[in-house]
Design an enzyme around this catalytic site. Structure first.
Site, PDB file in Angstrom:
ATOM      1  N   SER A   1       0.836  -1.212   0.000  1.00 34.92           N
ATOM      2  CA  SER A   1       0.000   0.000   0.000  1.00 34.92           C
ATOM      3  C   SER A   1       0.863   1.251   0.000  1.00 34.92           C
ATOM      4  O   SER A   1       0.596   2.198  -0.738  1.00 34.92           O
ATOM      5  CB  SER A   1      -0.901   0.072   1.224  1.00 34.92           C
ATOM      6  OG  SER A   1      -1.391  -1.159   1.573  1.00 34.92           O
TER       7      SER A   1
ATOM      8  N   ASP B   1       5.927   2.976   7.025  1.00 36.14           N
ATOM      9  CA  ASP B   1       5.991   2.359   5.702  1.00 36.14           C
ATOM     10  C   ASP B   1       6.161   3.398   4.600  1.00 36.14           C
ATOM     11  O   ASP B   1       6.948   3.218   3.663  1.00 36.14           O
ATOM     12  CB  ASP B   1       4.719   1.537   5.444  1.00 36.14           C
ATOM     13  CG  ASP B   1       4.476   0.508   6.533  1.00 36.14           C
ATOM     14  OD1 ASP B   1       5.426   0.196   7.276  1.00 36.14           O
ATOM     15  OD2 ASP B   1       3.334   0.037   6.650  1.00 36.14           O
TER      16      ASP B   1
HETATM   17  C1  GLA Z   1       2.098  -1.653   9.676  1.00 36.03           C
HETATM   18  C2  GLA Z   1       1.833  -0.147   9.724  1.00 36.03           C
HETATM   19  C3  GLA Z   1       3.064   0.599  10.249  1.00 36.03           C
HETATM   20  C4  GLA Z   1       3.556   0.010  11.543  1.00 36.03           C
HETATM   21  C5  GLA Z   1       3.679  -1.513  11.437  1.00 36.03           C
HETATM   22  C6  GLA Z   1       4.043  -2.156  12.743  1.00 36.03           C
HETATM   23  O1  GLA Z   1       3.073  -1.946   8.738  1.00 36.03           O
HETATM   24  O2  GLA Z   1       1.514   0.325   8.445  1.00 36.03           O
HETATM   25  O3  GLA Z   1       2.750   1.964  10.392  1.00 36.03           O
HETATM   26  O4  GLA Z   1       2.741   0.369  12.614  1.00 36.03           O
HETATM   27  O5  GLA Z   1       2.491  -2.111  10.958  1.00 36.03           O
HETATM   28  O6  GLA Z   1       5.325  -1.782  13.128  1.00 36.03           O
END
Ligand code: GLA
Length: 390
Positions: free
Chosen positions: A134, A178
């Site tokens: 995403s 991310d």
């Molecule tokens: C997902 C979320 C991130 C983070 C991780 C856990 O990837 O998108 O923002 O919180 O989980 O570390």
């Protein structure tokens, strides 16, 4: 530019021309990520350490001036989806187009003069595998529009806009890791990121030079962050911070964990969440220190400790992730942990290069013996962050 990338650019350019009748103004790419350490710390203003995968999402894009947005993905059957910019509204779209449309919405909401676009995408980032497909999709669109519309935004600003698209438009309450990873990572490095102010340091991470490898094991158990569990953990962490009178769990002082746990009294669930977050922030700092002192092998046990904390305290692992970790360690891995949000998705395994075949076979055999779908195993070498490639 590597051969694969040339093929990506040509493929997506041709696809664009076929769909929209003329070539695109440009082609951009943005990677997925794995997180080395620092899980569920980003929405607590803490530390994370992701690196970019070589797997990217590629987008061919042209501007439009008529307030229309046309979206097409080579990975989704069917014609282009056409949307009017004026009609974009949070929570109205439950399909993949919510991610790129959400970015356009977030840019316009922030006052940027985006007047439309034609977009054709192709992605090599496995979806639902906890590898940030995403974020790659959001960031590639944000970067393309920033370039084409000459918005002059910094990478961290693009990441914030993409997070807003995901939180508000798509409705998934994720943190900032991310998007920042996809926007800011550098080849051959892991990104040490302070999610409070987005200050960052690129940490050299060349495992091959040390005779090591890092495997990603996609369990094929699909995860989804808009589901309630992620949000519940986040709310629990916020409750913990509020009970402790802090802005965020990041503010529990070093050495102050026991006092914080005592203050939380019989709030058992909150205590577990707090313990994970505080110890995980410390683990990120340990890994950074070890890598900077050249003691790469010593990060293995820290990764494994992180997994135990996510499994026992934060409770976001699942039997398949635990099976990967336990099997890999028994087969000789230096360290292993789930990566990403959890509830499925992928694990990472750090091992001597010479041991990775044995470990891969052991994990495959364990999955087969348990009657599970075969996992997808690949080596992750830190790739480049988002960029224009054509
Ligand atoms: C997902 C979320 C991130 C983070 C991780 C856990 O990837 O998108 O923002 O919180 O989980 O570390």
């Amino acid at each position: 530019m590597g051969a694969q990338q040339v093929r990506d650019v040509l493929g997506v350019r041709d696809g664009f021309a076929e769909l929209y009748g003329a070539g695109p103004e440009g082609v951009w790419s943005a990677p997925g990520r794995v997180n080395l350490i620092g899980e569920h710390t980003d929405y607590n203003d803490g530390f994370v350490m992701p690196f970019a995968l070589p797997h990217t999402t590629v987008a061919a894009v042209s501007r439009r001036t008529d307030g229309r947005l046309r979206l097409h993905s080579a990975d989704v059957e069917g014609p282009a989806v056409e949307l009017g910019l004026e009609g974009l509204a949070p929570g109205t779209d439950r399909t993949w187009t919510a991610y790129p449309a959400g970015v356009v919405w977030a840019l316009r909401e922030a006052g940027h003069p985006v007047t439309g676009a034609d977009i054709h995408l192709a992605s090599a980032v496995p979806a639902g595998a906890g590898l940030s497909s995403s974020a790659a999709l959001e960031v590639v669109i944000a970067l393309a529009l920033d370039d084409l519309y000459e918005l002059g935004l910094q990478r961290w600003q693009l990441a914030r806009l993409c997070q807003r698209a995901e939180n508000v438009y798509v409705g998934a309450p994720t943190g900032i890791m991310d998007q920042t990873a996809s926007a800011c990572c550098a080849e051959g490095h892991a990104l040490f990121l302070d999610t409070r102010d987005l200050s960052q340091r690129q940490i050299p991470f060349d495992l091959a030079a040390e005779g090591l490898r890092l495997l990603v094991v996609d369990t094929r158990v699909q995860h989804a962050h808009s589901g309630g569990e992620y949000g519940r953990r986040r709310a629990g962490c916020e409750k913990g911070a509020a009970l402790l009178g802090l802005d965020a769990l990041r503010d529990v002082p070093q050495g102050g964990l026991d006092a914080a746990l005592a203050e939380l009294g019989d709030e058992e669930e909150v205590r577990r969440l707090v313990r994970h977050v505080v110890t995980e922030d410390a683990r990120v700092e340990r890994v950074v220190a070890l890598l900077e002192s050249g003691d790469t092998r010593a990060i293995g046990p820290v990764l494994t400790e992180g997994h135990a904390s996510l499994r026992d305290d934060f409770r976001v692992s699942c039997p398949e992730l635990d099976l990967v970790v336990d099997t890999a360690l028994t087969a000789g891995a230096l360290g292993a942990r789930m990566t990403g949000g959890g509830f499925g998705g992928s694990a990472i395994v750090l091992a001597e290069a010479a041991d990775t075949d044995t470990i891969t076979k052991a994990v495959e055999a364990a999955f087969a013996a348990a009657g599970l779908t075969a996992p997808r195993v690949f080596e992750a070498v830190p790739g480049a962050g988002a960029r224009r490639i054509g």
